[in-house]
Design a protein around this motif. Structure first.
Motif, PDB file in Angstrom:
ATOM      1  N   VAL A   1      -1.980   3.886  -6.088  1.00  0.00           N
ATOM      2  CA  VAL A   1      -1.885   3.327  -4.740  1.00  0.00           C
ATOM      3  C   VAL A   1      -3.253   3.419  -4.095  1.00  0.00           C
ATOM      4  CG1 VAL A   1      -0.788   3.505  -2.485  1.00  0.00           C
ATOM      5  CG2 VAL A   1       0.510   4.050  -4.545  1.00  0.00           C
ATOM      6  N   GLY A   2      -3.749   2.314  -3.602  1.00  0.00           N
ATOM      7  CA  GLY A   2      -5.077   2.296  -3.023  1.00  0.00           C
ATOM      8  C   GLY A   2      -5.081   2.556  -1.533  1.00  0.00           C
ATOM      9  N   GLY A   3      -6.203   3.020  -1.035  1.00  0.00           N
ATOM     10  CA  GLY A   3      -6.376   3.213   0.401  1.00  0.00           C
ATOM     11  C   GLY A   3      -7.188   2.086   0.989  1.00  0.00           C
ATOM     12  N   HIS A   4      -8.176   2.404   1.810  1.00  0.00           N
ATOM     13  CA  HIS A   4      -8.987   1.391   2.479  1.00  0.00           C
ATOM     14  C   HIS A   4     -10.439   1.512   2.024  1.00  0.00           C
ATOM     15  CE1 HIS A   4      -5.713   0.424   5.207  1.00  0.00           C
ATOM     16  NE2 HIS A   4      -5.496   1.722   5.285  1.00  0.00           N
ATOM     17  N   PRO A   5     -11.106   0.454   1.514  1.00  0.00           N
ATOM     18  CA  PRO A   5     -10.478  -0.823   1.178  1.00  0.00           C
ATOM     19  C   PRO A   5      -9.618  -0.696  -0.076  1.00  0.00           C
ATOM     20  CG  PRO A   5     -12.765  -0.835   0.521  1.00  0.00           C
ATOM     21  CD  PRO A   5     -12.534   0.469   1.229  1.00  0.00           C
ATOM     22  N   GLN A   6      -8.483  -1.366  -0.051  1.00  0.00           N
ATOM     23  CA  GLN A   6      -7.487  -1.137  -1.092  1.00  0.00           C
ATOM     24  C   GLN A   6      -7.976  -1.546  -2.479  1.00  0.00           C
ATOM     25  OE1 GLN A   6      -3.635  -3.302  -1.040  1.00  0.00           O
ATOM     26  NE2 GLN A   6      -2.752  -1.256  -0.919  1.00  0.00           N
TER      27      GLN A   6
END
Length: 251
Positions: free
Chosen positions: A61-66
């Motif tokens: 699961v990615g955060g920012h930027p994904q």
């Protein structure tokens, strides 16, 4: 007067992170939000989580930027800080990617991270007591002037621990809801069977045990669940002759 802005923001994030008792809870959306908070609180470029979904393989699961976070997590199939933390259940301390060690330790990940402007990385496990649920990876830019130390690692671990509590609480909540539904279904089914027994006992002028035995024999013969037979009896849609067929008790 001391400025408590950063402490207040951290407290808000921790409260939000543990508040997961929601029927609409989505793990990926939740963890993406956590990763976004890490970017904000830890002066990072990106953050991401690899976690063990129930009944599934690990999910990134990615955060920012994904996209950057997803690319950096995806490059760790041959090794990287997040995968290493997930495997060991221990933190991977802040490491400068320009050093020789990460290039030798995680060559593919390190090469991609440096091309994408990442200068430092570290990871912490998501633990709920003895249960390892995943790992959180922080990616810091080359341009960062911050002196990353045990303080940032400790803060990341606090967020990861709160996240693990949130995930654990939601799983427990879901399990309790499922159990409550099952118990309610069993109780409702039992009430219907008792009602059907009473109807048959009164109609046939017999006792409740004989009525129950008739229901049970019919359900077995027709390969039906007792509750289904009981519903048909209550509705009056089951013929007495068919129901009592093969029963040798008193008529």
């Amino acid at each position: 007067m001391r400025d408590h802005t950063s402490e207040l923001r951290l407290a808000e994030v921790l409260v939000e992170t543990t508040d997961t008792l929601d029927d609409d809870f989505d793990p990926e959306r939740y963890l993406s939000r956590v990763a976004g908070h890490c970017v904000e609180l830890l002066d990072a470029t990106a953050a991401g989580v690899i976690f063990d979904a129930v009944g599934k393989h690990s999910v990134a699961v990615g955060g920012h930027p994904q996209k950057l976070a997803l690319d950096l997590l995806g490059a760790q199939h041959d090794g990287g800080p997040c995968v290493e933390s997930l495997g060991s259940g221990k933190p991977v301390p802040p490491m400068r990617l320009a050093a020789a060690e990460p290039a030798a330790r995680w060559p593919e990940f390190t090469a991609l991270a440096r091309r994408r402007g990442i200068g430092l990385t570290y990871a912490v496990p998501l633990r709920q007591r003895a249960t390892l649920l995943g790992a959180l990876n922080i990616f810091v830019p080359d341009t960062s002037q911050c002196l990353y130390s045990e303080g940032e690692l400790g803060l990341a671990q606090v967020i990861a621990d709160a996240t693990a509590v949130g995930l654990h609480n939601h799983r427990a909540y879901t399990d309790s809801r499922v159990l409550a539904t099952q118990l309610q279904g069993a109780l409702t089914s039992r009430i219907r069977i008792e009602q059907a027994k009473g109807i048959l006992a009164e109609r046939w002028h017999t006792d409740m045990d004989e009525a129950f035995e008739t229901l049970r024999r019919y359900a077995r013969r027709e390969r039906l669940v007792m509750d289904v037979v009981a519903i048909d009896v209550i509705k009056g849609s089951l013929d007495d002759t068919a129901l009592r067929g093969g029963w040798s008790g008193s008529q």
